[in-house]
Write an enzyme that holds these catalytic residues in place. Structure first.
Site, PDB file in Angstrom:
ATOM      1  N   SER A 138       0.842  -1.199   0.000  1.00  0.00           N
ATOM      2  CA  SER A 138       0.000   0.000   0.000  1.00  0.00           C
ATOM      3  C   SER A 138       0.875   1.247   0.000  1.00  0.00           C
ATOM      4  O   SER A 138       2.079   1.164  -0.292  1.00  0.00           O
ATOM      5  CB  SER A 138      -0.932  -0.024   1.207  1.00  0.00           C
ATOM      6  OG  SER A 138      -1.913   0.982   1.095  1.00  0.00           O
ATOM      7  N   ASN A 139       0.321   2.385   0.319  1.00  0.00           N
ATOM      8  CA  ASN A 139       1.100   3.633   0.395  1.00  0.00           C
ATOM      9  C   ASN A 139       0.574   4.494   1.540  1.00  0.00           C
ATOM     10  O   ASN A 139      -0.374   4.114   2.215  1.00  0.00           O
ATOM     11  CB  ASN A 139       1.055   4.364  -0.952  1.00  0.00           C
ATOM     12  CG  ASN A 139      -0.377   4.667  -1.366  1.00  0.00           C
ATOM     13  OD1 ASN A 139      -1.096   5.377  -0.690  1.00  0.00           O
ATOM     14  ND2 ASN A 139      -0.805   4.073  -2.488  1.00  0.00           N
TER      15      ASN A 139
END
Ligand code: C5P
Length: 409
Positions: A215-216
């Protein structure tokens, strides 16, 4: 202010001594003023003073006097319908809590609920600085701000306790300026009224196995700020969001998704009908080619995960969109990348792109501020200064309002 109908709410804080002066200023400008005074407020400022300066009876109880001359038994509703704006000055911690919870046991709190939608509410909290900063007060303020109320923070200075600090209510002239501004901005009808605005927000999660993902750092704050701002301008807003820790703004249809593929599927169902599509999500560009349902073992010293490209949601919309539809994207670049942003605008067939340089302190992921440059396909480039994400959202919608009429001719 001439001819405007204003309710002035006063609750029980020492700053209430300033409010009759504000009522006088309003009357001098030609406004019609009715005062809603709480029990606590009446300890600080007299009903007689307020009736005299406003030229109207003061509203206090929701239970009308039943003497024979009184025919208005539903003034708690008629007052809310009558008003063009509601100013609550001062707002005590108690009144903030009541408003946030939706309680209505007096005229002030009831008018807050019966006020017509889209009428500005300006709230001026005033209290001791420590009280103001307490988690309960801050939570209630946030709830009210999320509902679209204008919260004007207290100023620093000398307080009734003799201490110096945060908590002072602004002077009547400043309250008037804030009200004039709020009335001016809400009286202009927006071209976004009734338009379907679809916004993607937050990060996506790309599954590696049952317990791990790629993810980020996206928090979703920019997309949520845009959703709030669009709803305030009368748009119908659908917010498709990845996993975030944010409350759903009032009046918004929220669709929660996890992966880019899910976000794409949800977004696609609006491609035909939406008027504006805003891609504020930080969609993961790649996902693991294979994912596992259980938990992968860590026996191997090295591991290779093959990643495959995710669909580009906004580019897909860009390909399919009709002339009347507007596509707005973001371009977050780690170095000065105006050129990259311009290229994305073309490649993805967008009408507008908001370019920002990634800086962990001021702009990009997680923080509450942003520095955007807005680049329109046909025309303008606007360099915005450092703004809160709410203000940046307002500017972005101003730009969309400029572009939309040309599209929908
Ligand atoms: O190419 P890049 O990821 O920098 O483009 C950013 C813009 O494209 C953003 O508006 C983002 O929401 C959108 N985007 C998308 N789907 C992707 C990747 C990016 O909609 N898979």
């Amino acid at each position: 202010m001439k001819g405007k109908n204003i309710i002035v709410g006063i609750s029980g804080g020492i700053a209430a001594y300033k409010t009759p002066q504000f009522v006088r200023l309003l009357k001098k400008r030609g406004a019609n003023v009715r005062v809603a005074l709480t029990e606590g407020g009446s300890r600080f400022v007299s009903e007689l003073s307020l009736a005299t300066v406003s030229g109207e009876p003061v509203y206090r109880s929701i239970f009308p006097a039943t003497d024979t001359r009184n025919t208005d038994f539903t003034s708690h509703i008629s007052l809310g319908e009558w008003a063009d704006a509601f100013v609550i000055a001062p707002a005590t911690a108690h009144t903030l809590a009541k408003l946030a919870a939706g309680l209505c046991d007096d005229m002030l709190s009831t008018c807050f609920i019966t006020l017509r939608p889209n009428k500005p509410v300006l709230i001026f909290p005033a209290m001791d600085g420590q009280m103001f900063l307490s988690p309960s007060v801050q939570r209630n303020i946030k709830t009210l701000a999320d509902q679209g109320c204008h919260i004007i923070n207290p100023e620093s200075g000398e307080l009734a306790s003799g201490q110096c600090g945060l908590g002072r209510m602004p002077e009547p002239e400043s309250i008037l300026t804030a009200l004039e501004y709020a009335l001016q901005t809400t009286s202009q009808r927006s071209v976004l009224e009734g338009k379907l605005v679809v916004i993607t927000a937050g990060p996506t999660r790309e599954k590696i196995d049952g317990v791990r993902f790629i993810s980020n750092y996206s928090s979703g704050k920019m997309g949520f700020a845009l959703a709030r701002a669009a709803v305030q301008r009368g748009a119908n807003v659908t917010l498709i969001t990845g996993p975030v820790h944010l409350a759903t703004p009032a009046g918004i249809e929220r669709i929660d998704v996890e992966s880019a593929a899910e976000m794409h599927a949800a977004a696609r169902s609006f491609f035909v009908d939406c008027d504006i599509f805003i891609g504020a999500a930080a969609v993961a560009d790649y996902r693991p080619a294979l994912s596992f349902d259980g938990k992968m073992k860590k026996d191997a010293e090295e591991m290779t995960i093959t990643l495959i490209k995710n669909p580009d949601i906004i580019a897909d919309f860009g390909k399919q969109k009709k002339h009347r539809q507007l596509a707005v994207g973001f371009a977050l670049e780690t170095e000065s990348g105006l050129g990259f942003a311009q290229q994305k605008l073309i490649d993805k067939n967008l009408d507008l792109i908001a370019f920002n340089i990634f800086n962990r302190k001021t702009s990009g992921f997680e923080v509450d501020t942003n520095v955007l440059t807005l680049i329109a396909r046909d025309g303008f480039t606007i360099e915005l200064p450092l703004l809160t994400k709410d203000d940046a959202a307002g500017k972005l919608l101003d730009a969309i309002e400029k572009l939309l009429p040309q599209k929908q001719l």
